[in-house]
Design a protein around this motif. Structure first.
Motif, PDB file in Angstrom:
ATOM      1  N   VAL A  39      72.718   1.138  13.035  1.00 48.28           N
ATOM      2  CA  VAL A  39      72.038   2.248  13.697  1.00 48.28           C
ATOM      3  C   VAL A  39      72.962   2.764  14.794  1.00 48.28           C
ATOM      4  CG1 VAL A  39      69.995   3.022  14.945  1.00 48.28           C
ATOM      5  CG2 VAL A  39      69.787   1.213  13.236  1.00 48.28           C
ATOM      6  N   LEU A  40      73.479   3.978  14.603  1.00 49.36           N
ATOM      7  CA  LEU A  40      74.352   4.609  15.577  1.00 49.36           C
ATOM      8  C   LEU A  40      73.482   5.348  16.588  1.00 49.36           C
ATOM      9  CD1 LEU A  40      77.370   5.279  16.233  1.00 49.36           C
ATOM     10  CD2 LEU A  40      77.032   7.385  14.926  1.00 49.36           C
ATOM     11  N   VAL A  41      73.580   4.972  17.851  1.00 48.17           N
ATOM     12  CA  VAL A  41      72.680   5.489  18.878  1.00 48.17           C
ATOM     13  C   VAL A  41      73.491   6.239  19.939  1.00 48.17           C
ATOM     14  CG1 VAL A  41      70.801   4.931  20.441  1.00 48.17           C
ATOM     15  CG2 VAL A  41      71.255   3.443  18.501  1.00 48.17           C
ATOM     16  N   SER A  42      73.222   7.538  20.072  1.00 46.98           N
ATOM     17  CA  SER A  42      74.021   8.377  20.969  1.00 46.98           C
ATOM     18  C   SER A  42      73.163   9.046  22.031  1.00 46.98           C
ATOM     19  CB  SER A  42      74.736   9.464  20.144  1.00 46.98           C
ATOM     20  OG  SER A  42      75.401  10.389  20.989  1.00 46.98           O
ATOM     21  N   ASN A  43      73.799   9.353  23.162  1.00 45.04           N
ATOM     22  CA  ASN A  43      73.153  10.238  24.132  1.00 45.04           C
ATOM     23  C   ASN A  43      73.103  11.647  23.551  1.00 45.04           C
ATOM     24  OD1 ASN A  43      76.059  10.435  24.442  1.00 45.04           O
ATOM     25  ND2 ASN A  43      75.731  11.544  26.344  1.00 45.04           N
ATOM     26  N   HIS A  44      72.343  12.534  24.205  1.00 47.22           N
ATOM     27  CA  HIS A  44      72.087  13.856  23.618  1.00 47.22           C
ATOM     28  C   HIS A  44      72.217  14.932  24.692  1.00 47.22           C
ATOM     29  CE1 HIS A  44      70.969  16.497  20.516  1.00 47.22           C
ATOM     30  NE2 HIS A  44      69.676  16.260  20.405  1.00 47.22           N
ATOM     31  N   LEU A 145      72.873  -2.466  16.311  1.00 43.57           N
ATOM     32  CA  LEU A 145      72.851  -1.191  17.008  1.00 43.57           C
ATOM     33  C   LEU A 145      74.263  -0.870  17.484  1.00 43.57           C
ATOM     34  CD1 LEU A 145      69.721  -1.861  19.227  1.00 43.57           C
ATOM     35  CD2 LEU A 145      69.848  -0.029  17.533  1.00 43.57           C
ATOM     36  N   LEU A 146      74.663   0.386  17.356  1.00 40.37           N
ATOM     37  CA  LEU A 146      75.986   0.815  17.832  1.00 40.37           C
ATOM     38  C   LEU A 146      75.802   1.845  18.936  1.00 40.37           C
ATOM     39  CD1 LEU A 146      77.948   1.308  14.488  1.00 40.37           C
ATOM     40  CD2 LEU A 146      78.231  -0.543  16.145  1.00 40.37           C
ATOM     41  N   PRO A 147      75.963   1.464  20.206  1.00 37.59           N
ATOM     42  CA  PRO A 147      75.820   2.439  21.292  1.00 37.59           C
ATOM     43  C   PRO A 147      77.002   3.400  21.320  1.00 37.59           C
ATOM     44  CG  PRO A 147      76.539   0.324  22.170  1.00 37.59           C
ATOM     45  CD  PRO A 147      76.266   0.107  20.707  1.00 37.59           C
ATOM     46  N   MET A 148      76.717   4.670  21.599  1.00 38.48           N
ATOM     47  CA  MET A 148      77.765   5.693  21.635  1.00 38.48           C
ATOM     48  C   MET A 148      77.541   6.618  22.826  1.00 38.48           C
ATOM     49  SD  MET A 148      78.582   8.735  18.860  1.00 38.48           S
ATOM     50  CE  MET A 148      79.705   7.821  17.806  1.00 38.48           C
ATOM     51  N   ALA A 149      78.640   7.099  23.399  1.00 34.56           N
ATOM     52  CA  ALA A 149      78.578   8.097  24.465  1.00 34.56           C
ATOM     53  C   ALA A 149      79.376   9.320  24.045  1.00 34.56           C
ATOM     54  CB  ALA A 149      79.132   7.534  25.774  1.00 34.56           C
ATOM     55  N   LEU A 150      78.781  10.488  24.241  1.00 32.27           N
ATOM     56  CA  LEU A 150      79.459  11.754  24.008  1.00 32.27           C
ATOM     57  C   LEU A 150      79.593  12.480  25.337  1.00 32.27           C
ATOM     58  CD1 LEU A 150      77.450  13.052  20.893  1.00 32.27           C
ATOM     59  CD2 LEU A 150      79.681  11.913  20.868  1.00 32.27           C
ATOM     60  N   TRP A 151      80.728  13.111  25.541  1.00 32.93           N
ATOM     61  CA  TRP A 151      80.881  13.908  26.759  1.00 32.93           C
ATOM     62  C   TRP A 151      81.790  15.102  26.478  1.00 32.93           C
ATOM     63  CZ3 TRP A 151      77.716  14.288  30.382  1.00 32.93           C
ATOM     64  CH2 TRP A 151      78.040  14.949  31.582  1.00 32.93           C
ATOM     65  N   GLY A 152      81.375  16.258  26.999  1.00 32.78           N
ATOM     66  CA  GLY A 152      82.112  17.498  26.787  1.00 32.78           C
ATOM     67  C   GLY A 152      81.457  18.403  25.767  1.00 32.78           C
ATOM     68  N   THR A 153      80.591  17.837  24.937  1.00 29.34           N
ATOM     69  CA  THR A 153      79.951  18.644  23.892  1.00 29.34           C
ATOM     70  C   THR A 153      78.993  19.680  24.479  1.00 29.34           C
ATOM     71  OG1 THR A 153      78.154  17.032  23.610  1.00 29.34           O
ATOM     72  CG2 THR A 153      80.112  16.744  22.238  1.00 29.34           C
ATOM     73  N   ILE A 203      78.744   6.073  29.117  1.00 30.72           N
ATOM     74  CA  ILE A 203      78.718   7.449  29.618  1.00 30.72           C
ATOM     75  C   ILE A 203      79.464   7.542  30.942  1.00 30.72           C
ATOM     76  CG2 ILE A 203      77.214   9.284  30.485  1.00 30.72           C
ATOM     77  CD1 ILE A 203      75.127   8.254  28.415  1.00 30.72           C
ATOM     78  N   ASP A 204      79.264   6.561  31.815  1.00 32.29           N
ATOM     79  CA  ASP A 204      80.002   6.545  33.087  1.00 32.29           C
ATOM     80  C   ASP A 204      81.504   6.529  32.823  1.00 32.29           C
ATOM     81  OD1 ASP A 204      77.657   6.553  34.511  1.00 32.29           O
ATOM     82  OD2 ASP A 204      77.681   4.402  34.965  1.00 32.29           O
TER      83      ASP A 204
END
Length: 265
Positions: A39-44, A145-153, A203-204
């Motif tokens: 389960v890939l889990v990302s911020n939004h 679970l796979l935690p993910m952070a996106l930034w700039g999108t 994310i930090d």
């Protein structure tokens, strides 16, 4: 069944990234398992997050992600056929159980399923409250679970801002954290807290290492308030969300009443 739609979509995305000279940085691709469900889990923070989150997993041995998305997208005449062709999973927010069961089946079949646990875009660009669905799915399917952070999108297209889909030379950071493995004894609420803490750290990291900064006072909107930006605080953003949700509910009720009156003729 073979993927007939996903490969050309990936090719189109790759071409667009190159044309716009998007500065993509994927960190932690080695944390995505090369096979088996996850389960890939990302911020939004953007309407385009599914593209970039999927790209992060794709860089890890070509894993294709099946995202859970609201069913409105699947009913659209353009996006609908594409979403179905890529085997994404429609979610009816009035009854999410069928989508949940479909996601668990996909995970047990060895697929990567993408989830945004905040459910909606964060106007503050900080993490909102998490739903526990991702943790429950991972436990039921026996996958990590796979935690993910996106930034700039968010600089391309986010809630409350005009689209800038042709932005050039924009950095986008994608960080994938270490897998979180779950046992049958783990409570979903506690797992969700661990997941949120892991994503907060990612994310930090993404924010502090991001290779760009606002170009001036009018360009601080994409920075969160705690970093000196002009994005709303989490409290203000939540109030805006509540107002928007109330307005949507009122419109739905008005439409339902009008339809009922039309039927009663």
């Amino acid at each position: 069944m073979a993927d007939l739609v996903y490969p050309p979509i990936i090719g189109a995305a790759r071409t667009l990234f190159r044309a716009l000279d998007i500065k993509l940085e994927v960190i932690g691709a080695e944390n995505v398992p090369r096979s088996g469900g996850a389960v890939l889990v990302s911020n939004h923070v953007s309407y385009l997050d599914f593209i970039f989150a999927g790209w992060g997993a794709l860089k890890a041995g070509g894993r294709k992600t099946r995202f859970m998305a609201k069913d409105d997208v699947f009913r659209h005449r353009i996006s609908g056929p594409l979403m179905r062709g890529m085997k994404h999973i429609p979610v009816d927010r009035s009854d999410g159980q069928p989508a949940y069961e479909a996601a668990v089946r996909a995970l047990k079949a060895g697929e990567v399923v993408g989830v945004f646990p905040e459910a909606t875009i964060s106007r503050s660009f900080t993490l909102k409250k998490f739903k526990t669905g991702a943790a429950r799915m991972a436990a039921d399917a026996g996958v990590p679970l796979l935690p993910m952070a996106l930034w700039g999108t968010q600089r391309f297209w986010t809630k409350g801002r005009p689209k800038e889909l042709t932005r050039r030379h924009t950095p986008v950071t994608i960080i994938i954290g270490e897998p979180i493995h779950i046992t049958a004894a783990d409570r979903p609420v506690m797992v969700t807290r661990r997941l949120r803490a892991a994503m907060t750290e990612l994310i930090d990291r993404a924010q502090t290492t991001y290779p760009d900064s606002p170009s001036g006072p009018d360009d601080t909107w994409w920075q969160p308030a705690h970093l000196g930006g002009s994005a709303p605080t989490l409290e203000v953003a939540e109030a805006e969300d509540e107002k928007e949700n109330a307005e949507k509910a009122a419109r739905r009720a008005a439409r339902a009443e009008a339809e009922q009156q039309a039927r009663n003729g």
